[in-house]
Design an enzyme around this catalytic site. Structure first.
Site, PDB file in Angstrom:
ATOM      1  N   ARG A   7      31.733  40.155  36.401  1.00 24.64           N
ATOM      2  CA  ARG A   7      32.033  40.652  37.753  1.00 24.64           C
ATOM      3  C   ARG A   7      30.731  40.707  38.525  1.00 24.64           C
ATOM      4  NH1 ARG A   7      35.224  45.843  40.128  1.00 24.64           N
ATOM      5  NH2 ARG A   7      36.911  44.400  39.640  1.00 24.64           N
TER       6      ARG A   7
ATOM      7  N   HIS B   6      39.407  36.948  42.984  1.00 20.93           N
ATOM      8  CA  HIS B   6      39.719  38.015  42.019  1.00 20.93           C
ATOM      9  C   HIS B   6      40.962  37.591  41.223  1.00 20.93           C
ATOM     10  CE1 HIS B   6      39.591  41.752  40.094  1.00 20.93           C
ATOM     11  NE2 HIS B   6      39.927  42.578  41.057  1.00 20.93           N
TER      12      HIS B   6
ATOM     13  N   GLN C 264      43.305  39.949  39.036  1.00 16.36           N
ATOM     14  CA  GLN C 264      44.120  40.830  39.881  1.00 16.36           C
ATOM     15  C   GLN C 264      45.417  40.126  40.295  1.00 16.36           C
ATOM     16  OE1 GLN C 264      43.171  44.147  41.255  1.00 16.36           O
ATOM     17  NE2 GLN C 264      45.348  44.108  41.716  1.00 16.36           N
TER      18      GLN C 264
ATOM     19  N   ASP D 146      43.739  45.801  51.290  1.00 20.05           N
ATOM     20  CA  ASP D 146      42.552  46.062  50.460  1.00 20.05           C
ATOM     21  C   ASP D 146      41.571  46.839  51.343  1.00 20.05           C
ATOM     22  OD1 ASP D 146      40.436  45.894  48.617  1.00 20.05           O
ATOM     23  OD2 ASP D 146      39.938  43.817  49.114  1.00 20.05           O
TER      24      ASP D 146
ATOM     25  N   CYS E 273      45.061  46.497  45.658  1.00 18.53           N
ATOM     26  CA  CYS E 273      44.354  46.300  44.385  1.00 18.53           C
ATOM     27  C   CYS E 273      43.661  47.581  43.916  1.00 18.53           C
ATOM     28  CB  CYS E 273      43.342  45.168  44.525  1.00 18.53           C
ATOM     29  SG  CYS E 273      42.217  45.376  45.917  1.00 18.53           S
TER      30      CYS E 273
ATOM     31  N   ARG F 107      47.194  45.401  35.330  1.00 24.07           N
ATOM     32  CA  ARG F 107      45.897  44.745  35.141  1.00 24.07           C
ATOM     33  C   ARG F 107      45.624  44.554  33.652  1.00 24.07           C
ATOM     34  NH1 ARG F 107      41.953  44.987  38.627  1.00 24.07           N
ATOM     35  NH2 ARG F 107      41.288  43.171  37.452  1.00 24.07           N
TER      36      ARG F 107
HETATM   37  N1  NVA Z   1      37.582  43.426  48.142  1.00 24.96           N
HETATM   38  C1  NVA Z   1      37.302  44.474  47.182  1.00 24.96           C
HETATM   39  C2  NVA Z   1      38.198  44.351  45.992  1.00 24.96           C
HETATM   40  C3  NVA Z   1      38.044  45.456  44.989  1.00 24.96           C
HETATM   41  C4  NVA Z   1      38.953  45.300  43.803  1.00 24.96           C
HETATM   42  C5  NVA Z   1      35.844  44.387  46.789  1.00 24.96           C
HETATM   43  O1  NVA Z   1      35.340  43.280  46.563  1.00 24.96           O
HETATM   44  O2  NVA Z   1      35.186  45.429  46.728  1.00 24.96           O
HETATM   45  N1   CP Z   2      41.292  46.396  41.511  1.00 26.03           N
HETATM   46  C1   CP Z   2      40.121  46.390  40.858  1.00 26.03           C
HETATM   47  O1   CP Z   2      39.548  45.355  40.539  1.00 26.03           O
HETATM   48  O2   CP Z   2      39.660  47.637  40.562  1.00 26.03           O
HETATM   49  P1   CP Z   2      38.233  47.979  39.949  1.00 26.03           P
HETATM   50  O3   CP Z   2      37.204  47.653  40.999  1.00 26.03           O
HETATM   51  O4   CP Z   2      38.310  49.460  39.647  1.00 26.03           O
HETATM   52  O5   CP Z   2      38.028  47.151  38.716  1.00 26.03           O
END
Ligand code: NVA
Ligand code: CP
Length: 330
Positions: free
Chosen positions: A106, A133, A136, A229, A270, A315
């Site tokens: 990540r 993602h 997800q 989101d 998400c 998830r």
């Molecule tokens: N768009 C958000 C998604 C988090 C799961 C981010 O990248 O922070």
């Molecule tokens: N939805 C999601 O990816 O959550 P986290 O950032 O907590 O992993």
């Protein structure tokens, strides 16, 4: 279906049949888990979890799913490794690939996870990048299918920042699976043109459609799924809050939006979400800009139409399916 040895970097790389296979496999694992049937068929294997950004759901899902499959996990946190500071991604990949059977990443640019995959020699799974993602998506599709019983022809409207990981990925998966995707947001937050064109090609094959609109009532009319989101994603500078609030406030998910959607419409997110001020950042920004809820109202978030916690649970089951399939457990 044989996905052994494959990376999982973006759903652009997967056929509709492969995506459905992973969702089916996740449903099977979910059923086993609920019935207490052990499925630790990957005993003796180990995986590395690299998180250059923070996480609750993705990290816990990888850890629990790995343990259920019998695997060991090593978590590398945003500050606790040499990655990117003292050691290149290519070198890191070649080291970890000798110790682990799979690697989750990540972080920031998609090119980083691609580089990791190029050198690791073991499956690499994208746990979120700026652009995509994909894990997800499988959870979201499983949740939608559990509710409606099918995916094809589902109308999904995404509101908010549609040119980042969530908007991009939802557009891709909907286009691949014959669903009707609408990005309902301000023009400057529409997904990038080349990706839209690519998704239109997928949609032409699958019978899906892609619509971009700034009109809230037209964009949400009759939708089966309303999705949003956060407006400011991880890694973005604090300065963007002001422009996001100015541009996206019109696209908040409210009861009026849900009432305009289909009769059995559900709300998905998400997570994490700013639906009240009970978080440090939410409180700080709320006081600064004078809001009490941001991308979704607390009323919608807490309503019976909101399946966000079912989605969060999924998830884990879907990440398990990705690991099991690519590590050859099935
Ligand atoms: N768009 C958000 C998604 C988090 C799961 C981010 O990248 O922070
Ligand atoms: N939805 C999601 O990816 O959550 P986290 O950032 O907590 O992993």
């Amino acid at each position: 279906m044989d996905l052994k040895g494959r990376n999982f970097l973006t759903l652009k790389d997967f056929t509709p049949e492969e995506i459905i296979y992973l969702i089916d496999l996740a449903a099977e694992y979910k059923d086993k888990k609920k019935k207490g049937i052990l499925h630790d068929t990957l005993r003796g294997k180990n995986i590395a979890l690299i998180f250059e950004k923070t996480s609750t759901r993705t990290r816990c899902s990888f850890e629990v799913a790995a343990h259920d499959l019998g695997m060991g996990t090593t978590y590398l946190d945003p500050s606790g490794s040499q990655i990117g500071k003292k050691e290149s991604i290519a070198d890191t990949a070649r080291v970890l690939g000798r110790m682990f059977e799979g690697i989750e990443y990540r972080g920031y640019e998609q090119t980083i996870v691609e580089e990791l995959a190029k050198y690791a020699n073991v499956p690499v799974w994208n746990g979120l990048t700026n652009e995509y993602h994909p894990t997800q998506m499988l959870a979201d599709m499983l949740t939608i299918r559990e509710h409606f019983g099918y995916l094809k022809d589902i109308r999904l409207t995404y509101m908010g920042d549609a040119r980042y990981n969530m908007g991009n990925s939802l557009m891709i998966v909907c286009a691949k699976l014959g669903m009707h995707f609408t990005a309902c947001t301000a023009k400057e937050y529409f997904p990038e043109e080349t990706l839209v064109e690519q998704c239109k090609e997928y949609a032409a094959q699958s019978g899906g459609t892609i619509t971009l609109t700034e009109d809230v009532m037209a964009g949400t009319k009759g939708a089966d799924v309303i999705y949003t989101d956060v407006w400011v994603s991880m890694g973005e500078p604090n300065e963007v809050w002001e422009e996001r609030i100015a541009a996206l406030s019109l696209y908040k998910v409210t009861k009026a939006v849900m009432d305009n959607a289909g009769k059995n419409a559900i709300f998905l997110h998400c997570l994490p979400a700013f639906h009240d001020l009970r978080t440090k950042i939410g409180k700080e920004q709320g006081e600064k800009y004078g809001f009490t809820e941001l991308e979704v109202t607390d009323e919608v978030f807490e309503s019976a139409q909101s399946l966000v916690f079912e989605e969060a649970e999924n998830r884990m089951h879907t990440i398990k399916a990705v690991m099991a399939a690519t590590l050859g457990a099935v």
